[in-house]
Design a protein around this motif. Structure first.
Motif, PDB file in Angstrom:
ATOM      1  N   GLY A  18      -9.292   5.277  -7.778  1.00  0.00           N
ATOM      2  CA  GLY A  18      -8.620   3.917  -8.615  1.00  0.00           C
ATOM      3  C   GLY A  18      -7.883   3.290  -7.557  1.00  0.00           C
ATOM      4  N   LEU A  19      -8.301   3.064  -6.219  1.00  0.00           N
ATOM      5  CA  LEU A  19      -7.663   2.208  -5.129  1.00  0.00           C
ATOM      6  C   LEU A  19      -8.692   1.329  -4.645  1.00  0.00           C
ATOM      7  CD1 LEU A  19      -6.030   5.184  -3.310  1.00  0.00           C
ATOM      8  CD2 LEU A  19      -4.514   3.582  -4.653  1.00  0.00           C
ATOM      9  N   HIS A  20      -8.268   0.451  -3.652  1.00  0.00           N
ATOM     10  CA  HIS A  20      -9.103  -0.604  -3.287  1.00  0.00           C
ATOM     11  C   HIS A  20      -8.436  -0.651  -1.742  1.00  0.00           C
ATOM     12  CE1 HIS A  20     -10.897  -4.682  -3.648  1.00  0.00           C
ATOM     13  NE2 HIS A  20      -9.957  -4.848  -2.576  1.00  0.00           N
ATOM     14  N   LEU A  36      -5.815   1.694  11.112  1.00  0.00           N
ATOM     15  CA  LEU A  36      -4.991   1.706   9.884  1.00  0.00           C
ATOM     16  C   LEU A  36      -5.376   0.986   8.749  1.00  0.00           C
ATOM     17  CD1 LEU A  36      -1.948   0.971   8.908  1.00  0.00           C
ATOM     18  CD2 LEU A  36      -2.038  -1.068  10.495  1.00  0.00           C
ATOM     19  N   TRP A  37      -5.379   1.809   7.707  1.00  0.00           N
ATOM     20  CA  TRP A  37      -5.939   1.299   6.551  1.00  0.00           C
ATOM     21  C   TRP A  37      -4.735   0.910   5.494  1.00  0.00           C
ATOM     22  CZ3 TRP A  37      -8.438   5.489   8.621  1.00  0.00           C
ATOM     23  CH2 TRP A  37      -9.959   5.269   8.787  1.00  0.00           C
ATOM     24  N   TYR A  38      -4.973  -0.178   4.886  1.00  0.00           N
ATOM     25  CA  TYR A  38      -3.903  -0.292   3.731  1.00  0.00           C
ATOM     26  C   TYR A  38      -4.514  -0.689   2.398  1.00  0.00           C
ATOM     27  CZ  TYR A  38      -0.502  -3.905   1.906  1.00  0.00           C
ATOM     28  OH  TYR A  38       0.678  -4.591   1.114  1.00  0.00           O
ATOM     29  N   LEU A  39      -4.181   0.118   1.499  1.00  0.00           N
ATOM     30  CA  LEU A  39      -4.676   0.318   0.208  1.00  0.00           C
ATOM     31  C   LEU A  39      -3.982  -0.066  -0.941  1.00  0.00           C
ATOM     32  CD1 LEU A  39      -6.495   2.218   2.055  1.00  0.00           C
ATOM     33  CD2 LEU A  39      -6.593   4.000   0.295  1.00  0.00           C
ATOM     34  N   GLY A  40      -4.550  -0.633  -1.925  1.00  0.00           N
ATOM     35  CA  GLY A  40      -3.762  -1.097  -3.040  1.00  0.00           C
ATOM     36  C   GLY A  40      -4.420  -0.523  -4.283  1.00  0.00           C
ATOM     37  N   ASP A  41      -3.467  -0.552  -5.428  1.00  0.00           N
ATOM     38  CA  ASP A  41      -3.878  -0.171  -6.859  1.00  0.00           C
ATOM     39  C   ASP A  41      -4.839  -1.154  -7.285  1.00  0.00           C
ATOM     40  OD1 ASP A  41      -4.127   0.129  -9.324  1.00  0.00           O
ATOM     41  OD2 ASP A  41      -1.902   0.703  -9.617  1.00  0.00           O
ATOM     42  N   ARG A  42      -6.075  -0.575  -7.761  1.00  0.00           N
ATOM     43  CA  ARG A  42      -7.448  -1.412  -7.879  1.00  0.00           C
ATOM     44  C   ARG A  42      -7.003  -2.168  -9.020  1.00  0.00           C
ATOM     45  NH1 ARG A  42     -12.483   2.058  -8.070  1.00  0.00           N
ATOM     46  NH2 ARG A  42     -11.568   2.411 -10.166  1.00  0.00           N
ATOM     47  N   GLU A  43      -6.310  -1.892  -9.928  1.00  0.00           N
ATOM     48  CA  GLU A  43      -6.157  -2.741 -11.205  1.00  0.00           C
ATOM     49  C   GLU A  43      -5.471  -3.989 -10.708  1.00  0.00           C
ATOM     50  OE1 GLU A  43      -7.099  -1.065 -13.885  1.00  0.00           O
ATOM     51  OE2 GLU A  43      -7.631   0.547 -12.712  1.00  0.00           O
ATOM     52  N   THR A  44      -4.388  -3.869  -9.732  1.00  0.00           N
ATOM     53  CA  THR A  44      -3.605  -4.957  -9.384  1.00  0.00           C
ATOM     54  C   THR A  44      -4.011  -5.964  -8.192  1.00  0.00           C
ATOM     55  OG1 THR A  44      -2.360  -3.542  -8.524  1.00  0.00           O
ATOM     56  CG2 THR A  44      -1.677  -4.100 -10.672  1.00  0.00           C
ATOM     57  N   GLY A  82     -10.329  12.765   0.429  1.00  0.00           N
ATOM     58  CA  GLY A  82     -10.421  12.274  -0.752  1.00  0.00           C
ATOM     59  C   GLY A  82      -9.784  12.625  -2.017  1.00  0.00           C
ATOM     60  N   ARG A  83      -9.333  14.047  -1.955  1.00  0.00           N
ATOM     61  CA  ARG A  83      -8.725  14.863  -2.889  1.00  0.00           C
ATOM     62  C   ARG A  83      -7.200  14.550  -2.474  1.00  0.00           C
ATOM     63  NH1 ARG A  83      -6.455  19.417  -2.668  1.00  0.00           N
ATOM     64  NH2 ARG A  83      -5.586  20.515  -4.412  1.00  0.00           N
ATOM     65  N   MET A  84      -6.857  14.572  -1.352  1.00  0.00           N
ATOM     66  CA  MET A  84      -5.632  14.263  -0.984  1.00  0.00           C
ATOM     67  C   MET A  84      -5.180  12.842  -1.361  1.00  0.00           C
ATOM     68  SD  MET A  84      -3.207  15.754   0.468  1.00  0.00           S
ATOM     69  CE  MET A  84      -1.963  14.588  -0.343  1.00  0.00           C
ATOM     70  N   LEU A  85      -6.163  11.911  -1.038  1.00  0.00           N
ATOM     71  CA  LEU A  85      -5.740  10.600  -1.286  1.00  0.00           C
ATOM     72  C   LEU A  85      -5.526  10.354  -2.967  1.00  0.00           C
ATOM     73  CD1 LEU A  85      -5.459   7.942   0.065  1.00  0.00           C
ATOM     74  CD2 LEU A  85      -8.055   7.709  -0.109  1.00  0.00           C
ATOM     75  N   ALA A  86      -6.424  11.011  -3.721  1.00  0.00           N
ATOM     76  CA  ALA A  86      -6.277  11.117  -5.300  1.00  0.00           C
ATOM     77  C   ALA A  86      -4.846  11.643  -5.795  1.00  0.00           C
ATOM     78  CB  ALA A  86      -7.315  11.634  -5.886  1.00  0.00           C
ATOM     79  N   GLN A  87      -4.356  12.512  -4.912  1.00  0.00           N
ATOM     80  CA  GLN A  87      -3.030  13.257  -5.211  1.00  0.00           C
ATOM     81  C   GLN A  87      -1.955  12.119  -4.856  1.00  0.00           C
ATOM     82  OE1 GLN A  87      -1.826  16.692  -5.041  1.00  0.00           O
ATOM     83  NE2 GLN A  87      -3.683  17.804  -5.145  1.00  0.00           N
ATOM     84  N   ALA A  88      -2.361  11.625  -3.664  1.00  0.00           N
ATOM     85  CA  ALA A  88      -1.192  10.268  -3.086  1.00  0.00           C
ATOM     86  C   ALA A  88      -0.973   9.205  -4.064  1.00  0.00           C
ATOM     87  CB  ALA A  88      -1.663   9.904  -1.874  1.00  0.00           C
ATOM     88  N   ARG A  89      -2.257   8.892  -4.750  1.00  0.00           N
ATOM     89  CA  ARG A  89      -2.608   7.685  -5.713  1.00  0.00           C
ATOM     90  C   ARG A  89      -1.435   8.118  -6.865  1.00  0.00           C
ATOM     91  NH1 ARG A  89      -2.580   4.749  -9.440  1.00  0.00           N
ATOM     92  NH2 ARG A  89      -4.311   3.606 -10.278  1.00  0.00           N
ATOM     93  N   ARG A  90      -1.402   9.514  -7.330  1.00  0.00           N
ATOM     94  CA  ARG A  90      -0.812   9.856  -8.665  1.00  0.00           C
ATOM     95  C   ARG A  90       0.872   9.612  -8.312  1.00  0.00           C
ATOM     96  NH1 ARG A  90      -4.863  13.416  -9.573  1.00  0.00           N
ATOM     97  NH2 ARG A  90      -4.137  15.107  -8.388  1.00  0.00           N
ATOM     98  N   LEU A  91       1.075   9.650  -7.174  1.00  0.00           N
ATOM     99  CA  LEU A  91       2.636   9.314  -6.783  1.00  0.00           C
ATOM    100  C   LEU A  91       2.994   7.880  -6.800  1.00  0.00           C
ATOM    101  CD1 LEU A  91       3.259  11.478  -3.688  1.00  0.00           C
ATOM    102  CD2 LEU A  91       3.747  12.198  -5.808  1.00  0.00           C
ATOM    103  N   LEU A  92       2.100   6.873  -6.910  1.00  0.00           N
ATOM    104  CA  LEU A  92       2.354   5.370  -7.071  1.00  0.00           C
ATOM    105  C   LEU A  92       2.887   5.074  -8.406  1.00  0.00           C
ATOM    106  CD1 LEU A  92      -0.602   4.053  -4.732  1.00  0.00           C
ATOM    107  CD2 LEU A  92       1.692   4.321  -4.180  1.00  0.00           C
ATOM    108  N   LYS A  93       3.708   4.073  -8.340  1.00  0.00           N
ATOM    109  CA  LYS A  93       3.943   3.202  -9.350  1.00  0.00           C
ATOM    110  C   LYS A  93       2.818   2.266  -9.676  1.00  0.00           C
ATOM    111  CE  LYS A  93       8.733   2.268  -8.319  1.00  0.00           C
ATOM    112  NZ  LYS A  93       9.614   1.579  -7.456  1.00  0.00           N
ATOM    113  N   PRO A  94       2.546   1.793 -10.820  1.00  0.00           N
ATOM    114  CA  PRO A  94       1.563   0.584 -11.000  1.00  0.00           C
ATOM    115  C   PRO A  94       1.657  -0.461  -9.979  1.00  0.00           C
ATOM    116  CG  PRO A  94       2.457   1.288 -13.087  1.00  0.00           C
ATOM    117  CD  PRO A  94       3.374   1.698 -11.866  1.00  0.00           C
ATOM    118  N   GLY A  95       0.829  -0.797  -9.168  1.00  0.00           N
ATOM    119  CA  GLY A  95       0.712  -1.692  -8.169  1.00  0.00           C
ATOM    120  C   GLY A  95       1.218  -1.324  -6.962  1.00  0.00           C
ATOM    121  N   GLY A  96       1.467  -0.021  -6.785  1.00  0.00           N
ATOM    122  CA  GLY A  96       1.800   0.713  -5.448  1.00  0.00           C
ATOM    123  C   GLY A  96       0.855   0.733  -4.416  1.00  0.00           C
ATOM    124  N   GLU A  97       1.208   0.813  -3.194  1.00  0.00           N
ATOM    125  CA  GLU A  97       0.222   0.650  -2.118  1.00  0.00           C
ATOM    126  C   GLU A  97       0.204   2.050  -1.101  1.00  0.00           C
ATOM    127  OE1 GLU A  97       1.196  -4.106  -1.878  1.00  0.00           O
ATOM    128  OE2 GLU A  97       2.300  -2.664  -0.411  1.00  0.00           O
TER     129      GLU A  97
END
Ligand code: SAM
Length: 323
Positions: A287-289, A309-317, A234-249
């Motif tokens: 903050g992902l979905h 295989l999981w496909y995650l998106g930015d929760r906002e978008t 989960g911590r790793m995922l949160a780090q990965a999330r910080r690399l994303l553009k808004p709307g990134g996957e």
């Protein structure tokens, strides 16, 4: 457009025979200063001085990998344009250029031999794991299919290993960056990317558990068979999330929960697979979905592993419901 002084500076940097040779070598792939010193058969301080001049003029870029420094041609800008214009005019059959290419090939062969020695150590576990997976081809096709024919600007592959995901997903990105903490894996990845002619992809040494804020932002982040090496995915995922553009996957491939304890004791796994519930929780916290999840059961009857295989998106978008 640039001022006269700036243009003269770039021309001066490129206008010297060793530096022109360096530009031609780097057009063929990234190299460490150590490699370039060997290829050019010049002293390391001398090669470093030439590289610094090229970097100051924006013709090449330097990136550090622990105690080593790597260089590559600048991907964009005036310096990059001039470097590519010049290199296109260098006769590949010129004796000096042929000799440089021969030494470059020899250095790469040596690196592959060193990496092969490492793989000789892990080959047994790797082969065993492969027999426990579903056929790699099915998962790889599904990973590429996730992007549904789109082409994104930047894809970052975390724990890239030998760079396989960069190769598989090459049709889907304009620029790809793979990050891994194993020099040996990266040596293989570099050679493979050059062999595949994939100069839009590069790999870097780095700890994905302590990511540099300067990487990204990416449209897509990939974590392929990596999260189970972390105590806290989960911590790793949160780090990965910080690399994303808004709307990134984020695309994640990993094992479904299993009970093969030997993978932990003998093969460095920390987690015995990841469940759908866990992933949904980690995603929400980051903050992902979870947009979709797909299972690839093993075709081995006893003791096989299911790959997810999981496909995650930015929760906002995202508007799709949780899978
Ligand atoms: C099983 S391999 C998967 C490689 C690649 N993603 C693939 O599927 O072919 C796991 C990779 O994660 C890398 N890795 C493990 N921990 C890491 C860390 N903290 N930082 C960067 N890479 C790491 C390992 O070096 C290894 O190359």
């Amino acid at each position: 457009m640039a001022g006269l002084g700036e243009i003269v500076g770039v021309l001066k940097a490129a206008g010297e025979s060793t530096r022109l040779r360096l530009l031609a070598l780097l057009a063929d792939g990234d190299h460490s200063v150590k490699d370039l010193t060997e290829i050019l058969d010049q002293s390391q301080p001398r090669v470093s001085r030439h590289l610094k001049l090229l970097a100051d003029a924006g013709l090449v870029q330097r990136y550090a990998e622990g105690a080593w420094a790597y260089y590559r041609l600048s991907p964009a800008g005036q310096g990059a344009d001039l470097a590519r214009w010049l290199i296109a005019r260098v006769d590949p059959a010129a004796p000096e250029r042929r000799a440089d290419r021969a030494r470059q090939a020899a250095v790469r062969t040596q690196q592959q031999a060193e990496a092969a020695a490492y793989f000789a150590q892990v080959a047994q576990s790797w082969d065993l794991l492969k027999t426990l997976h579903v056929p790699e081809a099915a998962v790889e096709a599904a990973v590429l299919g996730t992007l549904a024919g789109r082409t994104v600007d930047l894809l970052i592959d975390l724990g890239t290993g030998t760079g396989r995901m960069l190769e598989v997903l090459a049709p889907a990105f304009r620029r790809g960056i793979g990050i891994d903490s194993s020099r040996e894996m990266l040596a293989v990845a570099r050679a493979r990317l050059v062999e595949a002619g994939l100069n839009k992809a590069e790999v870097r040494l780095g700890d994905i558990g302590a990511l540099d804020a300067g990487v990204g932002p990416a449209d897509i982040v990939v974590l392929h068979q990596v999260l189970h090496y972390f105590d806290d995915p989960g911590r790793m995922l949160a780090q990965a999330r910080r690399l994303l553009k808004p709307g990134g996957e984020i695309i994640i491939v990993d094992f479904a929960p299993h009970s093969l304890e030997f993978l932990r004791t003998e093969h460095a796994h920390r987690r015995l697979g990841l469940s759908r519930e866990q992933m949904s929780g980690w995603a929400a916290a980051a903050g992902l979905h979870v947009r979709s999840v797909r299972d690839f059961p093993s075709d081995i009857e006893d003791g096989g592993l299911t790959v997810c295989l999981w496909y995650l998106g930015d929760r906002e978008t995202m508007d799709a419901p949780d899978a």
